[in-house]
Design a protein around this motif. Structure first.
Motif, mmCIF file in Angstrom:
data_model
loop_
_atom_site.group_PDB
_atom_site.id
_atom_site.type_symbol
_atom_site.label_atom_id
_atom_site.label_comp_id
_atom_site.label_asym_id
_atom_site.label_seq_id
_atom_site.Cartn_x
_atom_site.Cartn_y
_atom_site.Cartn_z
ATOM 1 N N SER A 96 -18.753 10.702 13.998
ATOM 2 C CA SER A 96 -17.958 10.687 12.760
ATOM 3 C C SER A 96 -17.825 12.085 12.189
ATOM 4 O O SER A 96 -16.789 12.460 11.627
ATOM 5 C CB SER A 96 -18.614 9.776 11.718
ATOM 6 O OG SER A 96 -18.571 8.428 12.113
ATOM 7 N N PRO A 100 -13.710 13.255 12.148
ATOM 8 C CA PRO A 100 -13.608 12.394 10.970
ATOM 9 C C PRO A 100 -12.286 11.645 10.842
ATOM 10 O O PRO A 100 -12.194 10.707 10.052
ATOM 11 C CB PRO A 100 -13.803 13.373 9.799
ATOM 12 C CG PRO A 100 -13.482 14.716 10.353
ATOM 13 C CD PRO A 100 -13.847 14.676 11.794
ATOM 14 N N GLU B 63 -13.753 -6.288 11.710
ATOM 15 C CA GLU B 63 -12.330 -6.307 11.364
ATOM 16 C C GLU B 63 -11.782 -7.729 11.400
ATOM 17 O O GLU B 63 -11.098 -8.177 10.464
ATOM 18 C CB GLU B 63 -11.533 -5.424 12.344
ATOM 19 C CG GLU B 63 -11.641 -3.945 12.066
ATOM 20 C CD GLU B 63 -10.527 -3.146 12.738
ATOM 21 O OE1 GLU B 63 -10.678 -1.930 12.819
ATOM 22 O OE2 GLU B 63 -9.517 -3.739 13.174
ATOM 23 N N THR B 85 -21.752 2.544 11.106
ATOM 24 C CA THR B 85 -22.021 3.899 11.593
ATOM 25 C C THR B 85 -20.738 4.721 11.642
ATOM 26 O O THR B 85 -20.790 5.941 11.761
ATOM 27 C CB THR B 85 -22.618 3.865 13.012
ATOM 28 O OG1 THR B 85 -21.726 3.142 13.863
ATOM 29 C CG2 THR B 85 -23.974 3.213 13.030
ATOM 30 N N ASP B 86 -19.601 4.056 11.587
ATOM 31 C CA ASP B 86 -18.307 4.731 11.698
ATOM 32 C C ASP B 86 -17.864 5.221 10.318
ATOM 33 O O ASP B 86 -17.479 4.427 9.467
ATOM 34 C CB ASP B 86 -17.277 3.762 12.275
ATOM 35 C CG ASP B 86 -15.963 4.441 12.620
ATOM 36 O OD1 ASP B 86 -15.675 5.527 12.086
ATOM 37 O OD2 ASP B 86 -15.195 3.878 13.427
ATOM 38 N N ALA B 87 -17.917 6.530 10.132
ATOM 39 C CA ALA B 87 -17.564 7.105 8.828
ATOM 40 C C ALA B 87 -16.163 7.708 8.840
ATOM 41 O O ALA B 87 -15.808 8.455 7.929
ATOM 42 C CB ALA B 87 -18.580 8.171 8.453
ATOM 43 N N THR B 88 -15.373 7.396 9.850
ATOM 44 C CA THR B 88 -14.076 8.063 9.984
ATOM 45 C C THR B 88 -13.035 7.503 9.010
ATOM 46 O O THR B 88 -13.108 6.350 8.599
ATOM 47 C CB THR B 88 -13.544 7.930 11.425
ATOM 48 O OG1 THR B 88 -13.386 6.552 11.748
ATOM 49 C CG2 THR B 88 -14.508 8.571 12.407
ATOM 50 N N ARG B 89 -12.080 8.350 8.692
ATOM 51 C CA ARG B 89 -11.060 7.976 7.714
ATOM 52 C C ARG B 89 -10.216 6.790 8.195
ATOM 53 O O ARG B 89 -9.913 5.876 7.442
ATOM 54 C CB ARG B 89 -10.147 9.170 7.433
ATOM 55 C CG ARG B 89 -9.065 8.845 6.407
ATOM 56 C CD ARG B 89 -8.071 9.956 6.260
ATOM 57 N NE ARG B 89 -8.691 11.189 5.796
ATOM 58 C CZ ARG B 89 -8.024 12.311 5.564
ATOM 59 N NH1 ARG B 89 -6.720 12.353 5.776
ATOM 60 N NH2 ARG B 89 -8.635 13.378 5.141
ATOM 61 N N ASP B 90 -9.878 6.819 9.478
ATOM 62 C CA ASP B 90 -9.046 5.763 10.041
ATOM 63 C C ASP B 90 -9.706 4.397 9.843
ATOM 64 O O ASP B 90 -9.066 3.431 9.439
ATOM 65 C CB ASP B 90 -8.817 6.030 11.531
ATOM 66 C CG ASP B 90 -7.946 4.971 12.164
ATOM 67 O OD1 ASP B 90 -6.736 4.977 11.902
ATOM 68 O OD2 ASP B 90 -8.477 4.117 12.906
ATOM 69 N N ARG B 91 -10.986 4.341 10.136
ATOM 70 C CA ARG B 91 -11.696 3.069 10.014
ATOM 71 C C ARG B 91 -11.809 2.637 8.545
ATOM 72 O O ARG B 91 -11.617 1.473 8.209
ATOM 73 C CB ARG B 91 -13.072 3.183 10.640
ATOM 74 C CG ARG B 91 -13.793 1.889 10.703
ATOM 75 C CD ARG B 91 -13.246 0.954 11.746
ATOM 76 N NE ARG B 91 -13.858 1.210 13.024
ATOM 77 C CZ ARG B 91 -13.750 0.432 14.092
ATOM 78 N NH1 ARG B 91 -12.993 -0.655 14.038
ATOM 79 N NH2 ARG B 91 -14.337 0.735 15.222
ATOM 80 N N ARG B 94 -8.523 1.279 7.481
ATOM 81 C CA ARG B 94 -8.247 -0.011 8.099
ATOM 82 C C ARG B 94 -9.025 -1.133 7.395
ATOM 83 O O ARG B 94 -8.476 -2.196 7.098
ATOM 84 C CB ARG B 94 -8.636 0.047 9.586
ATOM 85 C CG ARG B 94 -8.566 -1.263 10.318
ATOM 86 C CD ARG B 94 -7.134 -1.730 10.495
ATOM 87 N NE ARG B 94 -7.083 -2.983 11.232
ATOM 88 C CZ ARG B 94 -6.131 -3.892 11.077
ATOM 89 N NH1 ARG B 94 -5.143 -3.691 10.225
ATOM 90 N NH2 ARG B 94 -6.136 -4.997 11.777
ATOM 91 N N LYS B 106 -23.572 4.669 7.532
ATOM 92 C CA LYS B 106 -24.969 4.972 7.853
ATOM 93 C C LYS B 106 -25.058 6.425 8.317
ATOM 94 O O LYS B 106 -24.169 6.850 9.056
ATOM 95 C CB LYS B 106 -25.474 4.060 8.972
ATOM 96 C CG LYS B 106 -25.363 2.574 8.690
ATOM 97 C CD LYS B 106 -25.695 1.792 9.949
ATOM 98 C CE LYS B 106 -25.282 0.343 9.837
ATOM 99 N NZ LYS B 106 -25.436 -0.401 11.094
#
Lengths: 142, 125
Positions: A96, A100, B63, B85-91, B94, B106
């Motif tokens: 991540s 990001p 999801e 655990t996924d801190a990305t913007r896309d996720r 969504r 996390k």
């Protein structure tokens, strides 16, 4: 493609944060010192795989802290589950941080043989008051 | 208050439950499920006031679980907070589009979880 130097820098920062925040054990990068009896977990991801090796003493202490159990009461099954969770959190947080804007795609963590980094471009050991942790990553096309 | 924790890791479910108790939700009743399908079943069989869900789970993932909650008229108003655990913007975008009222990556501290849950509920107990 992930650059090894970027992955290593992210792993150093993330490992300290993860260990302190969720496993209540401060960690700092140190020179290598490990043994074959370390508990090892491998997490495959899009672009490579990461292995996390944990000394038996740290594995018990981290599991006890995570579960709020007495260290003597931690079962082997609990220790494996917490070690897999630790590896999962570490890998997800590293990816991540590196990307990001993209989604993180991790496979389920698996218990594995220790990989102390022979031939790998990404390897880092950490010391905590309870024991040691090592991270090795093998990146596709790196 | 009934809180449903959906995560394929039993140790993570226990950790979240403990942190929630420390955050002031020690009087809540807790339900747990190892995947979205189990979570949906629990949500349909009990009055759930808050859902805390992981994303990456075998079978029905987070999801699909959120989408199923939102598609069910009786369940769509339950506030949901994603823990991943996924801190990305896309996720994040969504899951927010699917109706998540909160998202926490996390590693997280008990204080961070408390704040995010408080936001999702519109206030803390």
């Amino acid at each position: 493609m992930i650059a090894a130097a970027d992955f290593l820098a992210a792993a150093r920062a993330v490992a300290q944060d993860v260990l302190e925040t969720m496993f209540f054990s401060p960690a700092e990068p140190v020179s290598c010192q490990h043994a074959e009896e370390f508990v090892a977990v491998r997490v495959a991801f899009q672009g490579g795989e990461m292995s996390v090796m944990i000394s038996p003493e740290l594995a018990v202490a981290a599991s006890a802290a995570f579960l709020a159990e007495d260290p003597g009461g931690v079962t082997a099954e609990q220790l494996e589950m917490v070690s897999r969770e630790l590896a999962n959190i570490l890998c997800g947080a590293v990816l991540s941080r590196l990307h990001p804007e993209e989604r993180v795609a991790l496979r389920a963590p698996e218990m594995a043989a220790p990989d102390f980094g022979s031939g790998a471009e990404v390897h880092q050991c950490f010391a905590t008051p309870e024991g040691r942790l090592a991270i090795t990553a093998r990146l596709d096309c790196a | 208050m009934t809180i449903l924790i959906v995560d394929d890791s039993p140790v993570m479910r226990g950790f979240v439950r403990r942190v929630m108790c420390l955050a002031g939700f020690d009087q809540a009743e807790y339900l747990e499920a190892p995947d979205g399908a189990g979570g949906l079943q629990k949500a349909r069989s009990a009055r759930v006031d808050l859902v805390l869900t992981d994303i990456n789970m075998p079978g029905m993932d987070g999801e699909a679980f959120l989408a199923a909650l939102r598609a069910d008229e009786a369940l769509r108003s339950i506030p949901a907070v994603v823990i991943s655990t996924d801190a990305t913007r896309d996720r994040r975008e969504r899951m927010t589009a699917l109706g998540a009222r909160g998202y926490i990556a996390k590693p997280f501290s008990p204080e961070a979880l408390r704040e995010e849950v408080g936001r999702a509920l519109g206030g803390l107990p």
